[in-house]
Design a protein around this motif. Structure first.
Motif, mmCIF file in Angstrom:
data_model
loop_
_atom_site.group_PDB
_atom_site.id
_atom_site.type_symbol
_atom_site.label_atom_id
_atom_site.label_comp_id
_atom_site.label_asym_id
_atom_site.label_seq_id
_atom_site.Cartn_x
_atom_site.Cartn_y
_atom_site.Cartn_z
ATOM 1 N N LEU A 29 0.814 -1.345 -0.022
ATOM 2 C CA LEU A 29 0.013 0.104 -0.069
ATOM 3 C C LEU A 29 0.869 1.306 -0.130
ATOM 4 O O LEU A 29 0.516 2.363 -0.793
ATOM 5 C CB LEU A 29 -1.090 -0.064 1.177
ATOM 6 C CG LEU A 29 -1.833 1.125 1.315
ATOM 7 C CD1 LEU A 29 -2.980 0.909 0.344
ATOM 8 C CD2 LEU A 29 -2.632 1.099 2.688
ATOM 9 N N GLY A 30 1.803 1.179 0.950
ATOM 10 C CA GLY A 30 2.751 2.471 0.816
ATOM 11 C C GLY A 30 3.581 2.649 -0.499
ATOM 12 O O GLY A 30 3.721 3.649 -0.973
ATOM 13 N N GLY A 32 2.354 1.616 -3.511
ATOM 14 C CA GLY A 32 1.530 1.994 -4.324
ATOM 15 C C GLY A 32 1.211 3.592 -4.258
ATOM 16 O O GLY A 32 0.973 4.208 -5.305
ATOM 17 N N SER A 33 0.991 3.993 -2.986
ATOM 18 C CA SER A 33 0.675 5.349 -2.701
ATOM 19 C C SER A 33 1.688 6.445 -3.139
ATOM 20 O O SER A 33 1.537 7.428 -3.861
ATOM 21 C CB SER A 33 0.223 5.516 -1.252
ATOM 22 O OG SER A 33 -0.544 4.944 -0.906
ATOM 23 N N ALA A 34 3.057 5.736 -3.162
ATOM 24 C CA ALA A 34 4.180 6.580 -3.231
ATOM 25 C C ALA A 34 4.113 6.695 -4.927
ATOM 26 O O ALA A 34 4.642 7.787 -5.479
ATOM 27 C CB ALA A 34 5.313 6.062 -2.796
ATOM 28 N N LEU A 36 1.784 6.546 -7.035
ATOM 29 C CA LEU A 36 0.731 7.317 -7.388
ATOM 30 C C LEU A 36 0.765 8.842 -7.165
ATOM 31 O O LEU A 36 0.756 9.556 -8.018
ATOM 32 C CB LEU A 36 -0.706 6.951 -6.901
ATOM 33 C CG LEU A 36 -1.379 5.830 -7.276
ATOM 34 C CD1 LEU A 36 -2.519 5.270 -6.413
ATOM 35 C CD2 LEU A 36 -1.611 6.013 -8.549
ATOM 36 N N TYR A 37 1.482 9.179 -5.959
ATOM 37 C CA TYR A 37 1.987 10.542 -5.927
ATOM 38 C C TYR A 37 2.997 11.008 -6.856
ATOM 39 O O TYR A 37 2.744 12.126 -7.401
ATOM 40 C CB TYR A 37 2.410 10.851 -4.311
ATOM 41 C CG TYR A 37 2.833 12.230 -3.948
ATOM 42 C CD1 TYR A 37 1.637 13.123 -3.917
ATOM 43 C CD2 TYR A 37 4.072 12.460 -3.815
ATOM 44 C CE1 TYR A 37 2.084 14.475 -3.626
ATOM 45 C CE2 TYR A 37 4.268 13.673 -3.414
ATOM 46 C CZ TYR A 37 3.189 14.773 -3.468
ATOM 47 O OH TYR A 37 3.589 15.871 -3.118
ATOM 48 N N ARG A 40 1.129 11.651 -10.119
ATOM 49 C CA ARG A 40 0.645 12.988 -9.860
ATOM 50 C C ARG A 40 1.591 14.234 -10.169
ATOM 51 O O ARG A 40 1.083 15.039 -10.704
ATOM 52 C CB ARG A 40 -0.378 13.037 -8.560
ATOM 53 C CG ARG A 40 -1.042 14.455 -8.541
ATOM 54 C CD ARG A 40 -1.602 14.838 -7.082
ATOM 55 N NE ARG A 40 -2.245 15.847 -6.936
ATOM 56 C CZ ARG A 40 -1.643 17.039 -6.801
ATOM 57 N NH1 ARG A 40 -0.399 17.030 -6.949
ATOM 58 N NH2 ARG A 40 -2.597 18.083 -6.820
#
Length: 87
Positions: A29-30, A32-34, A36-37, A40
């Motif tokens: 999850l971490g 994947g979030s990194a 995506l950021y 962005r």
């Protein structure tokens, strides 16, 4: 052990130690979030210029009420007025 694949060894470790499942989930999850950021930032940030030929200075095309920050705590971008000249 020498002929087993990485996936088979991973599956055996997960079966032997089920407490690793939440840790692997949170790490995934971490990561994947990194990712995506970073995606962005690469696509929506005014500091990144992908097309230098047609738009060499993308930060000049921002209007004052464009929100490019990820989180604006106390600024309402809809009420801002233009305070700089056009170039």
């Amino acid at each position: 052990m020498a002929g087993t694949s990485l996936g088979a060894r991973f599956y055996r470790q997960i079966k032997r130690h089920p407490g690793l499942i939440p840790m692997i989930g949170f790490i995934g999850l971490g990561m994947g979030s990194a990712m995506l950021y970073l995606l962005r930032l690469a696509l929506r940030s005014p500091d990144v210029c992908w097309d230098r030929k047609n738009n060499p200075e993308p930060w000049n095309r921002l209007s004052p009420n464009d929100q490019y920050k990820f989180l604006a705590v106390s600024t309402d971008y809809k009420k801002l007025k233009k305070d700089r000249p056009d170039f």
